[in-house]
Structures are given as C-alpha cells and as structure tokens.
Design a protein around this motif. Structure first.
Motif, PDB file in Angstrom:
ATOM      1  N   ILE A 121      38.108 -10.214  -6.743  1.00  0.00           N
ATOM      2  CA  ILE A 121      39.385  -9.819  -7.347  1.00  0.00           C
ATOM      3  C   ILE A 121      39.367  -8.338  -7.714  1.00  0.00           C
ATOM      4  N   ALA A 122      38.235  -7.856  -8.246  1.00  0.00           N
ATOM      5  CA  ALA A 122      38.133  -6.449  -8.618  1.00  0.00           C
ATOM      6  C   ALA A 122      38.307  -5.545  -7.403  1.00  0.00           C
ATOM      7  N   VAL A 123      37.720  -5.933  -6.279  1.00  0.00           N
ATOM      8  CA  VAL A 123      37.865  -5.134  -5.054  1.00  0.00           C
ATOM      9  C   VAL A 123      39.315  -5.156  -4.586  1.00  0.00           C
ATOM     10  N   ARG A 124      39.957  -6.314  -4.628  1.00  0.00           N
ATOM     11  CA  ARG A 124      41.347  -6.408  -4.201  1.00  0.00           C
ATOM     12  C   ARG A 124      42.252  -5.525  -5.078  1.00  0.00           C
ATOM     13  N   VAL A 125      42.042  -5.564  -6.393  1.00  0.00           N
ATOM     14  CA  VAL A 125      42.851  -4.746  -7.299  1.00  0.00           C
ATOM     15  C   VAL A 125      42.626  -3.267  -7.029  1.00  0.00           C
ATOM     16  N   HIS A 126      41.358  -2.898  -6.780  1.00  0.00           N
ATOM     17  CA  HIS A 126      41.055  -1.492  -6.504  1.00  0.00           C
ATOM     18  C   HIS A 126      41.715  -1.027  -5.209  1.00  0.00           C
ATOM     19  N   LEU A 127      41.648  -1.834  -4.167  1.00  0.00           N
ATOM     20  CA  LEU A 127      42.235  -1.445  -2.886  1.00  0.00           C
ATOM     21  C   LEU A 127      43.758  -1.442  -2.932  1.00  0.00           C
TER      22      LEU A 127
END
Length: 223
Positions: A121-127
């Motif tokens: 989820i953190a990667v998705r939010v960052h991207l």
C-alpha cells in the motif's frame, strides 16, 4: 565416596531428563509438512501472478507492469497455509502423545502478511503522487523489496519455526532458502517472450527449494 551411577544418581537422572526432552522435541517436529504446504502455495501462485499482472507497453517497447495477482492471491493463500500447517502439526504431534509449539509460528506468519500489505500500500500511495523511477533502484532496496515480498516473509517465518523446534537443520535450510530468494538465480533460464514470463523462473526455483526441503526432512524423519 564414589562417583559411580546408582539408582537415584542426580547425574543419571539429569541425563535421562535431557534425553527425554530431546525425544519430545524430535517428536514435535513435522517440518516436512510446513515446507510441503508452502511449496504447493508457491507453485499455485504462478498462474495467479501471470494472469493477474497488468502490463502497459509504449510504442518504444518500454513496459510498465503491476503484479496485482500477487496482492490478491498471497495474503489469503498464506493465511490458509499457516492455518493448515498449525492444524496438521498439532494433530500429528498429539497422535505421538506430545504437543506442538506451532501457534507462535502461525501468528508470526499472519503478522508478516500485514507487513507485506502495508509495504504494498505504501508503494502504491507513493507512486500515485510521484512518477515511477527511471533508474534502477539501489541494490539494498531491491533486497528489502524481496524480503517483504511473500516469498521473503515465508523464509522469515521459517526462522521462527526453526527457533521453536530448536531445529538446526531447518535453520540452515532457511538461511539457504533466503539466500536464493534475496539474491535471485535462474541458472541461465530466462524467457523474454513477455513481461510475466520474466518472473516464472524464480518462482519455480523458490517452489523447488521448498519441495526438495520437504522431501529431505521427510526422509530424515523416516530414518
């Protein structure tokens, strides 16, 4: 005075207690079951990853991909796997007249699934707020990415099982498995026909390592 062993000798009683404790720990181990279940889960993930991968390719040949199948398959699959391992462990151990300390392992596995979901989820939010990087990520970040991936957290949870079982063999096997996962190898087997095919060799190798480990521990148990 004499040091010869006699009935009630504390040293002999202590030796018998240690021997009994060793036999109990040995009877509690059903290591091959855990590795076999995890191998099956790993092999079953391949079609989910293949068909669940979203790939967008530009006319220049550059492709962006998202492994959505990994997200949808692994969390429920691992939860079912850990529940099955705990059930089989306890059932086999009780049939031998002992109990199995497998619940902390199952709880650790479930907690690590949450770590995987949080990282995803953190990667998705960052991207969502930043463009994807054009340069390859540093090697350390790639190792961390593989460690929090499903195949990485399988190894971390196995370290907990090795500690619970006081199983040196499982500890050495798990360290070898993590080495294979964190430093991917493919023995020269690469398929460039499609983006999903790039991930198949490593997944097959991960599953084979777990399967061979299950076979090895099962043979050792029979002996």
């Amino acid at each position: 005075m004499t040091t010869d062993a006699v009935p009630g000798d504390p040293r002999r009683l202590l030796s018998e207690v240690h021997d009994l404790a060793h036999r109990v720990r040995r009877d509690q181990r059903v290591t091959w079951v855990a590795l076999l279940v995890l191998a099956v889960v790993t092999f079953a993930a391949i079609p989910f990853d293949w068909f669940g991968m979203r790939v967008d390719c530009a006319p220049t040949g550059e492709c962006e991909f998202s492994r959505d199948g990994v997200l949808y398959y692994w969390p429920p699959a691992l939860l079912v796997a850990y529940a099955a391992i705990a059930y089989v462990y306890r059932r086999i151990a009780r049939s031998r007249g002992v109990d199995a300390r497998v619940l902390p392992y199952a709880i650790t596995g479930a907690a690590l699934i949450l770590v995987f979901l949080a990282a995803w989820i953190a990667v998705r939010v960052h991207l969502a707020d930043n463009p994807p990087p054009t340069e390859p990520l540093p090697y350390g970040w790639m190792v961390l990415d593989r460690l929090v991936a499903p195949w990485g957290i399988i190894g971390v949870a196995l370290l907990v099982l090795a500690r619970l079982e006081r199983n040196t063999g499982l500890l050495l096997f798990t360290l070898g498995y993590l080495a294979v996962v964190l430093v991917p190898i493919d023995f020269g087997w690469q398929t460039h026909s499609s983006v999903p095919a790039e991930f198949v060799p490593q997944q097959v190798i991960n599953g084979l390592v777990l399967l061979l480990g299950a076979a090895g521990f099962a043979l050792a148990r029979r002996r």
